[in-house]
Write a protein that holds these residues in place. Structure first.
Motif, PDB file in Angstrom:
ATOM      1  N   THR A   1      17.840 -55.399 -80.767  1.00 13.62           N
ATOM      2  CA  THR A   1      16.528 -56.109 -80.863  1.00 13.62           C
ATOM      3  C   THR A   1      17.004 -57.423 -81.594  1.00 13.62           C
TER       4      THR A   1
ATOM      5  N   ARG B   1      10.468 -56.362 -79.904  1.00 10.61           N
ATOM      6  CA  ARG B   1      10.889 -55.286 -79.549  1.00 10.61           C
ATOM      7  C   ARG B   1      10.130 -54.590 -78.373  1.00 10.61           C
TER       8      ARG B   1
ATOM      9  N   TYR C   1      15.846 -54.259 -75.248  1.00  5.67           N
ATOM     10  CA  TYR C   1      15.926 -53.006 -76.188  1.00  5.67           C
ATOM     11  C   TYR C   1      16.229 -51.972 -75.509  1.00  5.67           C
TER      12      TYR C   1
END
Lengths: 257, 213
Positions: free
Chosen positions: B77, B62, B71
């Motif tokens: 993610t 992430r 993201y």
């Protein structure tokens, strides 16, 4: 002659570490301990070794459930320190502990943590219902005590089953901590002592009410078949001593009642 | 089981496409850094899967190089999803595909390729109608090997996808999970199944590369 030395010298280095093993009975003990104890026990181990010259403590940290499984499978552990009564009870029932050596030595609390950089911060356990909280890390309840406690807490706050599909399981509580610290997940449930280990990266959003989960109590005992039972008992005595307890307090562990 | 097949199949489809293309370039083109590229793609074969997993997290996590962009734009993610398991399997099985395919493309008779060119066929046509069909033994063997490797991927998958019941617990992860919690009977069945399947795939790969299709 020179050639012989060329061959044998490397062999010495190969066997040198083995020799140490061979005299393991002279005070080396293996302590399988819940990974939440990692920092506190590492310091306790150093302190114990300083006090008892010639004695050595080797730690095997992991999820209590995994450690108990290893001991059942015959892993050479002398001392088992669990983050839950359950796994200690399991070993006890199977007759794998030395009677009379078991005692509770610490207690802990359960907290909700979030990445320090996070924008969406749940201010309470109920806040986990918010849509922005997509992934919540907890220990795998199969083998991680912190995951079991987390499950109890989530049920207490009536969050299960509604947020079940947001749960990400860690193999041990420190992995849960790491997922949150790295910002891979939006929140996580760990012990209060874990949260302070990486206080730079995570912050505590809420403390779980004490009645929301079974008391987090850490029992320790000597494992049957310990190579050096006296040293194992001495280590446990040190953990329970004022000095050992002081180290545990320093890492935020509470007194076991 | 179903999840394992799903992950391995998706990974293998991409491995075949990417692997064949990369192998073709490595086998047929001369350019600076060719062998370096080969080493780069082969690394996951010899690196501990945890190292591969670590790199993948650095890129796709992430907060990773690419993962962060994805993201921030989409709120998605890849971490802890079955896509992550497929990605990990893809990366670790790609070298097997590239190695076998490159070797078989390089062993295609030069004269046949030159004949195709002199009779006025372009590069794409020559590749698709002459080189790849002649190298098909190696390509299929590589695909089968890659599939078997993808089925067995553990380390990088655990790091990137975690072990989420019903979502990312492919067979190797499920075996680890039940074995470490002491449920040996369950582990037993899965271990035997995976051994038999992998053995079967190896046998298939062997016959394909010998006899062709």
């Amino acid at each position: 002659m020179k050639r012989a030395a060329g061959i044998f010298l490397p062999l010495c280095f190969i066997f040198l570490p083995l020799r140490k093993d061979a005299c393991a009975s002279s005070g080396e003990i293996v302590v399988s301990a819940a990974i939440s104890l990692k920092d506190a026990f590492t310091e306790i181990g150093r302190s114990y070794e300083r006090k008892n010259r010639g004695r050595e403590v080797v730690f095997n940290f992991g999820a209590s459930g995994d450690l108990a499984g290893q001991i059942e499978g015959g892993a050479p552990a002398d001392v088992f320190a669990s983050a839950s009564e359950k796994y200690m009870d399991d070993l006890d029932k199977r007759g794998l502990l030395i009677k009379g050596t078991r005692s509770d030595f610490a207690a802990n609390g359960i907290v909700l943590i979030v990445p320090r950089v996070s924008k969406a911060i749940p201010l309470s356990f109920e806040g986990l219902k918010a849509k922005e909280i997509r992934q919540i890390a907890v220990g795998n309840p199969r083998s991680v005590p912190a995951g079991r406690y987390a499950g109890e807490v989530l049920r207490y706050y009536k969050l299960l089953p509604s947020i079940r599909d947001r749960l990400i399981y860690g193999e041990n509580v420190r992995q849960v901590l790491d997922y949150v610290a790295r910002g891979e997940v939006d929140a996580g449930i760990v012990y209060s002592t874990d949260a302070s280990i990486r206080a730079k990266e995570v912050k505590i959003a809420a403390f779980a009410a004490e009645k929301s989960h079974k008391p987090v109590v850490y029992p320790v005992a000597v494992v049957k078949g310990a190579k050096d039972e006296a040293a194992a008992r001495a280590f446990i005595a040190f953990v329970l001593s004022p000095e050992g307890q002081k180290i545990l307090r320093g890492y935020g562990f509470r007194e076991a009642l | 089981m179903r999840l394992s097949l799903q992950v391995a199949s998706v990974a293998t489809v991409f491995v075949i496409l990417a692997g064949t293309a990369i192998a073709y370039v490595l086998a047929r083109k001369e350019f600076r850094g060719r062998e370096l590229l080969d080493v780069l793609f082969t690394l996951p074969l010899v690196l501990p899967p945890t190292v591969t997993g670590y790199y993948l997290i650095m890129v796709f996590g992430r907060n990773g190089l690419i993962g962060k962009m994805i993201y921030e734009w989409t709120g998605f993610t890849i971490m802890f999803t079955w896509y992550a398991a497929a990605l990990a399997s893809f990366v670790v099985s790609l070298p097997l595909m590239i190695k076998t395919t490159r070797a078989s493309i390089e062993s295609v008779d030069r004269n046949l390729i030159n004949a195709a060119y002199t009779s006025g066929h372009g590069e794409a046509e020559t590749a698709l109608r002459v080189i790849l069909p002649l190298a098909s033994k190696g390509i299929i063997a590589g695909a089968v090997l890659s599939f078997a490797r993808a089925m067995g991927e553990f380390g990088a998958t655990l790091m990137l996808a975690g072990d989420i019941p019903g979502r990312t617990d492919t067979m190797p992860l499920a075996i680890y999970s039940v074995a470490s919690s002491g449920e040996w009977t369950q582990a037993h069945a899965m271990v035997i199944l995976l051994t038999v399947m992998s053995g079967g795939f190896l046998y298939m790969a062997g016959t394909f590369s010998k006899r062709g299709v």
